[in-house]
Scaffold this motif. Structure first.
Motif, PDB file in Angstrom:
ATOM      1  N   UNK A 113       0.871  -1.141   0.124  1.00 31.95           N
ATOM      2  CA  UNK A 113      -0.043  -0.114  -0.141  1.00 31.95           C
ATOM      3  C   UNK A 113       0.656   1.174   0.060  1.00 31.95           C
ATOM      4  N   UNK A 114       2.080   1.420   0.823  1.00 34.82           N
ATOM      5  CA  UNK A 114       2.767   2.445   0.714  1.00 34.82           C
ATOM      6  C   UNK A 114       3.644   2.595  -0.352  1.00 34.82           C
ATOM      7  N   UNK A 115       3.929   1.334  -1.124  1.00 33.81           N
ATOM      8  CA  UNK A 115       4.556   1.618  -2.232  1.00 33.81           C
ATOM      9  C   UNK A 115       3.654   2.214  -3.413  1.00 33.81           C
ATOM     10  N   UNK A 116       2.337   1.833  -3.576  1.00 38.76           N
ATOM     11  CA  UNK A 116       1.468   2.390  -4.489  1.00 38.76           C
ATOM     12  C   UNK A 116       0.965   3.820  -4.062  1.00 38.76           C
ATOM     13  N   UNK A 117       0.822   4.221  -2.709  1.00 36.91           N
ATOM     14  CA  UNK A 117       0.575   5.372  -2.434  1.00 36.91           C
ATOM     15  C   UNK A 117       1.959   6.505  -2.717  1.00 36.91           C
ATOM     16  N   UNK A 118       3.017   5.959  -2.768  1.00 42.64           N
ATOM     17  CA  UNK A 118       4.183   6.785  -3.209  1.00 42.64           C
ATOM     18  C   UNK A 118       4.091   6.945  -4.494  1.00 42.64           C
ATOM     19  N   UNK A 119       3.804   6.010  -5.466  1.00 45.64           N
ATOM     20  CA  UNK A 119       3.634   6.653  -6.948  1.00 45.64           C
ATOM     21  C   UNK A 119       2.684   7.404  -7.229  1.00 45.64           C
ATOM     22  N   UNK A 120       1.590   7.668  -6.255  1.00 42.65           N
ATOM     23  CA  UNK A 120       0.710   8.513  -6.265  1.00 42.65           C
ATOM     24  C   UNK A 120       0.720   9.923  -5.550  1.00 42.65           C
ATOM     25  N   UNK A 121       2.138  10.375  -5.080  1.00 44.33           N
ATOM     26  CA  UNK A 121       2.315  11.433  -4.382  1.00 44.33           C
ATOM     27  C   UNK A 121       1.971  12.715  -5.251  1.00 44.33           C
ATOM     28  N   UNK A 122       2.393  12.706  -6.493  1.00 40.92           N
ATOM     29  CA  UNK A 122       2.366  13.907  -7.275  1.00 40.92           C
ATOM     30  C   UNK A 122       0.684  14.572  -7.086  1.00 40.92           C
ATOM     31  N   UNK A 123      -0.354  13.469  -7.376  1.00 43.05           N
ATOM     32  CA  UNK A 123      -1.727  14.208  -7.209  1.00 43.05           C
ATOM     33  C   UNK A 123      -2.474  12.767  -6.434  1.00 43.05           C
ATOM     34  N   UNK A 124      -2.250  12.740  -5.289  1.00 49.04           N
ATOM     35  CA  UNK A 124      -2.729  11.597  -4.408  1.00 49.04           C
ATOM     36  C   UNK A 124      -4.267  11.735  -4.644  1.00 49.04           C
ATOM     37  N   UNK A 125      -5.008  10.397  -4.837  1.00 47.39           N
ATOM     38  CA  UNK A 125      -6.402  10.283  -4.935  1.00 47.39           C
ATOM     39  C   UNK A 125      -6.936  10.111  -3.508  1.00 47.39           C
ATOM     40  N   UNK A 126      -8.225  10.409  -3.460  1.00 47.21           N
ATOM     41  CA  UNK A 126      -8.726  10.280  -1.995  1.00 47.21           C
ATOM     42  C   UNK A 126      -8.825   8.960  -1.323  1.00 47.21           C
ATOM     43  N   UNK A 127      -8.691   8.870   0.010  1.00 43.48           N
ATOM     44  CA  UNK A 127      -8.552   7.673   0.485  1.00 43.48           C
ATOM     45  C   UNK A 127      -9.779   6.550   0.502  1.00 43.48           C
ATOM     46  N   UNK A 128     -10.724   7.255   0.238  1.00 47.23           N
ATOM     47  CA  UNK A 128     -11.821   6.456   0.040  1.00 47.23           C
ATOM     48  C   UNK A 128     -11.864   5.483  -1.280  1.00 47.23           C
ATOM     49  N   UNK A 129     -11.131   6.149  -2.263  1.00 45.46           N
ATOM     50  CA  UNK A 129     -10.931   5.075  -3.339  1.00 45.46           C
ATOM     51  C   UNK A 129     -10.076   3.956  -2.902  1.00 45.46           C
ATOM     52  N   UNK A 130      -8.994   4.181  -1.958  1.00 42.60           N
ATOM     53  CA  UNK A 130      -8.065   2.986  -1.895  1.00 42.60           C
ATOM     54  C   UNK A 130      -8.746   2.068  -0.834  1.00 42.60           C
ATOM     55  N   UNK A 131      -9.552   2.543   0.190  1.00 45.34           N
ATOM     56  CA  UNK A 131     -10.426   1.698   1.057  1.00 45.34           C
ATOM     57  C   UNK A 131     -11.216   0.761   0.217  1.00 45.34           C
ATOM     58  N   UNK A 132     -11.856   1.467  -0.738  1.00 43.03           N
ATOM     59  CA  UNK A 132     -13.024   0.739  -1.684  1.00 43.03           C
ATOM     60  C   UNK A 132     -12.309  -0.400  -2.117  1.00 43.03           C
ATOM     61  N   UNK A 133     -11.266  -0.238  -3.134  1.00 43.00           N
ATOM     62  CA  UNK A 133     -10.721  -1.277  -3.783  1.00 43.00           C
ATOM     63  C   UNK A 133      -9.983  -2.031  -2.990  1.00 43.00           C
ATOM     64  N   UNK A 134      -9.334  -1.620  -1.643  1.00 35.91           N
ATOM     65  CA  UNK A 134      -8.898  -2.974  -1.089  1.00 35.91           C
ATOM     66  C   UNK A 134      -9.784  -3.834  -0.637  1.00 35.91           C
ATOM     67  N   UNK A 135     -10.826  -3.151  -0.127  1.00 36.81           N
ATOM     68  CA  UNK A 135     -12.208  -4.194   0.332  1.00 36.81           C
ATOM     69  C   UNK A 135     -13.077  -4.823  -0.740  1.00 36.81           C
ATOM     70  N   UNK A 136     -12.845  -4.299  -1.876  1.00 42.49           N
ATOM     71  CA  UNK A 136     -13.339  -4.841  -2.893  1.00 42.49           C
ATOM     72  C   UNK A 136     -12.485  -6.279  -3.419  1.00 42.49           C
ATOM     73  N   UNK A 137     -11.221  -6.006  -3.622  1.00 40.35           N
ATOM     74  CA  UNK A 137     -10.320  -7.176  -3.725  1.00 40.35           C
ATOM     75  C   UNK A 137     -10.377  -8.417  -2.604  1.00 40.35           C
ATOM     76  N   UNK A 138     -10.335  -7.706  -1.386  1.00 44.26           N
ATOM     77  CA  UNK A 138     -10.320  -8.733  -0.282  1.00 44.26           C
ATOM     78  C   UNK A 138     -11.645  -9.603  -0.040  1.00 44.26           C
TER      79      UNK A 138
END
Length: 563
Positions: A113-138
């Protein structure tokens, strides 16, 4: 006493597409960037924002269309999937195996998760998208895959009467198709319903990677729990146990396997997001091509186990590692291109008065951004640091919006979204401008200082080989090209004269002159000599007021001394 607000200045002249806007009506719908509107007055009055609707009353929205209702419904669906999945995995592994698998499977999750957020540092997306994607996958994707894979494998086994062959077909054919389709559904949902937050290649990489990380988390719980149950049954312990072998193969050697597969799908959606609206065929073929590549690489990875340990190592070294390195390079390259886009697009707003000259450079450097936030935190506290972070986010979104507009991909609401970002930045300029200016000064490349005796370009060139110049005429020795001749050899100019001093030969007052009272040199170049009895005495005032001067604080109120 209320003050009459000043009228908003008219937009800059220039050709636009769409209706001609009235300065009093706000920005019209524009699809392409033109000259940015001029910045407002230095101290604009605070005008409360009114929601759209008749007389400022927001229009009624059907209850099923409200964002809160949609989020709650999606949360209930994911929670139900998680509950069903938990029961299935616990039945498969047992309570003790489930807990062991959970403890081991969670280890690589924070790193990924930290590696993908590092790639997104220029214009990070909202955390709700991260939570949704992780929950959908899991939860959702894992549940669909378990049910579909089990049903398909059992049907093939009953049809062919070959359980061994059914397992092979299930792992190499059925599982890649089902799992990549289930994980790709999360990317499709974000692409369709959060389109304004999915506009770049990096967005597709991050959304796909986080979804696959959640899927791998659940799958690792299942495999590690099964391995622990086998060890309990056969009495295996230590390094030779099945649990250790499974942990090494899935968590240590290939934690990036599922993210690597699904990122190919995300790249396809990212290319579709960057394509112009008129390229409809490409916007459909790019995601499908990425999905097919993900399925193919997944099938190759699962099929490597059929050829034994040697086949696994060959596929790992010849395909997985090179593709993984190539995708890392692509993601880093895309992030650097985004920073260049910020530096290239924001100078247009400097000319219009919205930004200061150092800001585009600082906003186009991650190091300068971090220094700006630290500077604001040190001098203005957490509110100032938060304002700088929001300023950076809106400025980056503005640069990307203008870049998409130049390519015809911004949409009909370009002018409205541009003005929204500019207004948000203008409201935070008091905290952001000093911090970004400081960061730009700290990170800007220093200009190269030429050697004092080197001839300026263009200038005389050294003599050809075999023909030395006459004595005293060698460029850089005994002759200063830009300032004339120096005294003949053996005569040293007086101290305070010659090259490097103002006037070129005139002594600087106070520099190198002895102080009559103390017999010590003056304060140095550019300062008047210290007169006896006028030097700063601690506690008795200095050249800038009484007492010790307070440190510079750009966030202090005007006329306030915080020292």
């Amino acid at each position: 006493m209320a003050t009459t607000p000043e009228p908003r200045p008219a937009p800059a002249e220039g050709p636009t597409e769409g209706p001609v806007e009235d300065p009093a009506d706000g920005p019209a719908d524009r699809t392409h960037p033109t000259a940015p509107p001029p910045a407002p007055a230095p101290a604009p009055p605070d005008i409360p924002h009114q929601a759209p609707g008749l007389l400022g009353v927001p229009p009624r929205i059907a209850w099923w269309r409200r964002p809160a209702v949609r989020i709650a419904g999606l949360g209930v669906v994911l929670a139900l999937c998680g509950a069903v999945l938990l029961a299935l995995v616990r039945e498969e592994t047992g309570t003790q195996g489930f807990l062991v698998g959970l403890g081991l499977a969670v280890l690589p999750v924070p790193l990924l998760i930290a590696a993908f957020r590092w790639l997104h540092r220029v214009a990070p997306g909202p955390w709700r998208n991260v939570v949704f994607c992780f929950a959908w996958g899991a939860c959702a994707a894992a549940l669909m895959s378990i049910v579909a894979n089990s049903f398909a494998t059992e049907w093939i086994a009953e049809t062919t009467a070959d359980p061994g062959g059914a397992d092979t077909i299930g792992s190499t054919v059925i599982a890649p198709v089902v799992e990549e389709t289930a994980k790709g559904a999360a990317i499709l949902l974000i692409f369709l319903f959060r389109r304004r937050e999915f506009t770049r290649l990096v967005d597709g990489v991050v959304i796909a990677g986080v979804t696959a990380t959640g899927f791998a988390f659940t799958e690792n719980i299942l495999y590690l729990g099964r391995a622990f149950g086998d060890d309990q049954t056969y009495g295996d312990q230590g390094i030779g146990s099945v649990t250790v072998a499974t942990f090494f193969a899935r968590v240590v050697m290939s934690p990036f396997a599922h993210p690597l597969f699904t990122v190919l799908t995300g790249i396809g959606f990212g290319l579709a997001a960057q394509a112009a609206p008129r390229r409809r065929v490409w916007r459909v073929l790019a995601p499908l091509g990425g999905l097919l590549l993900a399925m193919g690489l997944h099938a190759l990875w699962n099929g490597s186990t059929v050829f034994g340990g040697l086949g696994f190592l060959v596929v790992y070294g010849a395909f997985m590692v090179p593709v993984f390195g190539l995708l890392i390079w692509l993601a880093v390259w895309a992030r650097q291109r985004e920073l260049r886009t910020v530096r290239d697009e924001l100078p247009a707003y400097v000319a219009a008065g919205w930004l200061t000259a150092p800001e585009p450079y600082a906003l186009g450097s991650l190091r300068a951004r971090r220094l700006a936030r630290d500077f604001a935190l040190h001098h203005g506290g957490k509110p100032a640091a938060r304002a700088v972070r929001e300023y950076e986010r809106h400025a980056t979104a503005l640069a990307f919006l203008r870049h998409r507009g130049a390519q015809g991909r911004a949409g009909a609401d370009f002018g409205i979204r541009e003005q929204e970002s500019l207004d948000a930045m203008w409201a935070r300029r008091a905290a952001a401008r000093p911090a970004l200016t400081h960061a730009a000064l700290m990170t800007a490349p220093r200009p190269a200082v030429p050697h004092p005796y080197a001839p300026p370009y263009p200038g005389p060139h050294p003599a050809a080989y075999g023909h030395p110049p006459a004595y005293g005429q060698t460029p850089g020795y005994g002759q200063v090209p830009a300032y004339g001749q120096v005294p003949p050899y053996g005569q040293v100019p007086p101290y305070g004269q010659g090259y490097g001093y103002p006037g070129h030969g005139q002594p600087v007052p106070g520099h190198g002159q002895p102080d009559p009272a103390h017999g010590q040199p003056g304060p140095g170049y550019g300062y008047p000599p210290v007169q006896p009895g006028t030097g700063p005495v601690p506690g008795q005032g200095g050249p800038y007021g009484s007492g010790t001067p307070a440190p510079y604080n750009p966030y202090a109120a005007p006329g306030r001394n915080d020292g």
